[in-house]
Write a protein that holds these residues in place. Sequence first.
Motif, PDB file in Angstrom:
ATOM      1  N   GLU A  93       0.930  -1.100  -0.091  1.00 21.03           N
ATOM      2  CA  GLU A  93       0.119  -0.093  -0.078  1.00 21.03           C
ATOM      3  C   GLU A  93       1.008   1.237  -0.125  1.00 21.03           C
ATOM      4  O   GLU A  93       2.008   1.381   0.617  1.00 21.03           O
ATOM      5  CB  GLU A  93      -1.102  -0.037   1.239  1.00 21.03           C
ATOM      6  CG  GLU A  93      -2.008   1.090   1.201  1.00 21.03           C
ATOM      7  CD  GLU A  93      -2.976   1.036   2.345  1.00 21.03           C
ATOM      8  OE1 GLU A  93      -3.871   1.825   2.384  1.00 21.03           O
ATOM      9  OE2 GLU A  93      -2.629   0.188   3.165  1.00 21.03           O
ATOM     10  N   VAL A  99      -1.101   9.052  -3.301  1.00 21.53           N
ATOM     11  CA  VAL A  99      -2.220   8.306  -3.433  1.00 21.53           C
ATOM     12  C   VAL A  99      -2.812   9.357  -4.378  1.00 21.53           C
ATOM     13  O   VAL A  99      -3.640   9.182  -5.286  1.00 21.53           O
ATOM     14  CB  VAL A  99      -2.956   8.283  -2.377  1.00 21.53           C
ATOM     15  CG1 VAL A  99      -4.662   7.835  -2.446  1.00 21.53           C
ATOM     16  CG2 VAL A  99      -2.310   6.925  -1.416  1.00 21.53           C
ATOM     17  N   THR A 102      -2.076   9.707  -7.907  1.00 20.84           N
ATOM     18  CA  THR A 102      -2.608   8.829  -8.920  1.00 20.84           C
ATOM     19  C   THR A 102      -3.991   8.826  -9.798  1.00 20.84           C
ATOM     20  O   THR A 102      -4.317   8.433 -10.465  1.00 20.84           O
ATOM     21  CB  THR A 102      -2.633   7.371  -8.197  1.00 20.84           C
ATOM     22  OG1 THR A 102      -3.388   7.268  -7.296  1.00 20.84           O
ATOM     23  CG2 THR A 102      -1.301   6.946  -7.735  1.00 20.84           C
ATOM     24  N   GLY A 104      -6.744   8.074  -7.812  1.00 20.91           N
ATOM     25  CA  GLY A 104      -7.531   7.329  -7.502  1.00 20.91           C
ATOM     26  C   GLY A 104      -8.343   7.535  -6.018  1.00 20.91           C
ATOM     27  O   GLY A 104      -7.427   8.122  -5.419  1.00 20.91           O
ATOM     28  N   SER A 105      -9.563   7.485  -6.024  1.00 21.02           N
ATOM     29  CA  SER A 105     -10.001   7.839  -4.715  1.00 21.02           C
ATOM     30  C   SER A 105      -9.877   6.485  -3.841  1.00 21.02           C
ATOM     31  O   SER A 105     -10.375   6.708  -2.638  1.00 21.02           O
ATOM     32  CB  SER A 105     -11.413   8.009  -4.791  1.00 21.02           C
ATOM     33  OG  SER A 105     -12.300   7.261  -5.597  1.00 21.02           O
ATOM     34  N   GLY A 107      -7.329   4.459  -3.181  1.00 22.18           N
ATOM     35  CA  GLY A 107      -6.177   4.163  -2.836  1.00 22.18           C
ATOM     36  C   GLY A 107      -5.128   3.697  -3.911  1.00 22.18           C
ATOM     37  O   GLY A 107      -5.623   3.645  -5.266  1.00 22.18           O
ATOM     38  N   ALA A 108      -4.004   3.453  -3.530  1.00 20.11           N
ATOM     39  CA  ALA A 108      -2.882   3.151  -4.501  1.00 20.11           C
ATOM     40  C   ALA A 108      -2.079   2.139  -4.051  1.00 20.11           C
ATOM     41  O   ALA A 108      -1.805   2.044  -2.755  1.00 20.11           O
ATOM     42  CB  ALA A 108      -1.949   4.257  -5.092  1.00 20.11           C
ATOM     43  N   TRP A 109      -1.370   1.239  -4.821  1.00 15.97           N
ATOM     44  CA  TRP A 109      -0.326   0.348  -4.222  1.00 15.97           C
ATOM     45  C   TRP A 109       0.534   0.173  -5.368  1.00 15.97           C
ATOM     46  O   TRP A 109       0.582   0.574  -6.376  1.00 15.97           O
ATOM     47  CB  TRP A 109      -1.264  -1.190  -4.277  1.00 15.97           C
ATOM     48  CG  TRP A 109      -2.270  -1.379  -3.361  1.00 15.97           C
ATOM     49  CD1 TRP A 109      -2.397  -1.900  -2.011  1.00 15.97           C
ATOM     50  CD2 TRP A 109      -3.751  -0.769  -3.687  1.00 15.97           C
ATOM     51  NE1 TRP A 109      -3.383  -1.746  -1.537  1.00 15.97           N
ATOM     52  CE2 TRP A 109      -4.327  -0.978  -2.303  1.00 15.97           C
ATOM     53  CE3 TRP A 109      -4.432   0.022  -4.497  1.00 15.97           C
ATOM     54  CZ2 TRP A 109      -5.830  -0.897  -2.149  1.00 15.97           C
ATOM     55  CZ3 TRP A 109      -5.741   0.252  -4.439  1.00 15.97           C
ATOM     56  CH2 TRP A 109      -6.166  -0.289  -3.328  1.00 15.97           C
ATOM     57  N   GLY A 160     -11.328   3.896 -14.247  1.00 16.37           N
ATOM     58  CA  GLY A 160     -10.641   3.101 -13.425  1.00 16.37           C
ATOM     59  C   GLY A 160     -11.137   1.598 -13.646  1.00 16.37           C
ATOM     60  O   GLY A 160     -10.718   0.882 -12.701  1.00 16.37           O
ATOM     61  N   THR A 180      -0.628   1.196  -9.019  1.00 17.26           N
ATOM     62  CA  THR A 180      -1.900   0.923  -9.510  1.00 17.26           C
ATOM     63  C   THR A 180      -2.845   1.404  -8.713  1.00 17.26           C
ATOM     64  O   THR A 180      -2.382   1.131  -7.461  1.00 17.26           O
ATOM     65  CB  THR A 180      -1.742  -0.722  -9.770  1.00 17.26           C
ATOM     66  OG1 THR A 180      -3.205  -0.899 -10.348  1.00 17.26           O
ATOM     67  CG2 THR A 180      -1.574  -1.444  -8.758  1.00 17.26           C
ATOM     68  N   THR A 181      -3.871   1.651  -9.064  1.00 20.18           N
ATOM     69  CA  THR A 181      -5.037   1.960  -8.157  1.00 20.18           C
ATOM     70  C   THR A 181      -6.313   0.937  -8.240  1.00 20.18           C
ATOM     71  O   THR A 181      -7.180   1.042  -7.372  1.00 20.18           O
ATOM     72  CB  THR A 181      -5.606   3.096  -9.028  1.00 20.18           C
ATOM     73  OG1 THR A 181      -6.259   3.039 -10.181  1.00 20.18           O
ATOM     74  CG2 THR A 181      -4.953   4.340  -8.735  1.00 20.18           C
TER      75      THR A 181
END
Length: 202
Positions: A93, A99, A102, A104-105, A107-109, A160, A180-181
């Motif tokens: 994570e 975050v 990216t 994205g709402s 999260g991101a990894w 997404g 990635t999201t």
Amino acid sequence: MFDCLASVAMNPNTDDGDDVSYKAANGRQCGFRRGCPTFNGYDVEVNFFSVSPEFLEITTGNPVVYDYAGKAIGYDDCSLQCNSGFALELWAEVLGEDVCATGGSGGAWIYFLLPWVTNGILGDLEVGSEAVTLQLTGATRAGGGWGTGPYDVIAKDAAGTPSPLLTPLGQTCHRRTMITTVAPPAPVCDYVPVTGGLCLAS
């Protein structure tokens, strides 16, 4: 797929190559060429607290032991299977500002893919009053026919929508690392069919 990893180490295995020095008869150096290092792959070390027998069969080639009802309850330690291999996917994570970057709402990894790990073997095992930690070692190889992969690991559009890799992993590559999201899948201990076949190079 499991989430009881303690740590994963990916240590580069390289050969430094030989330096070449050109000298005149009087001993003066006339030229020098630095040796070109060769990248052999990554030596992989996975430490985990608990794992399913199915995971050990996939990574080491050791056969699963079943009970009367066909439930996997253990495994046998047999000879090392050097003619087999497995892929290793990891998600870590991302915390903090990355975050937001990216878009994205959810999260991101950081996603790691090692498409071909061979020579999987369990390390030393000591049973005592402390918790038992298992260690698996192996080494990566280039290629493996992963291509874009069979699983959704990255968004393919602004909405997404989850998708396999957008570009295939090259035949000389040992690892891919990206943000990635798309969230990692839920952990499971049973065998899961691979959709689309095993050799997906494109």
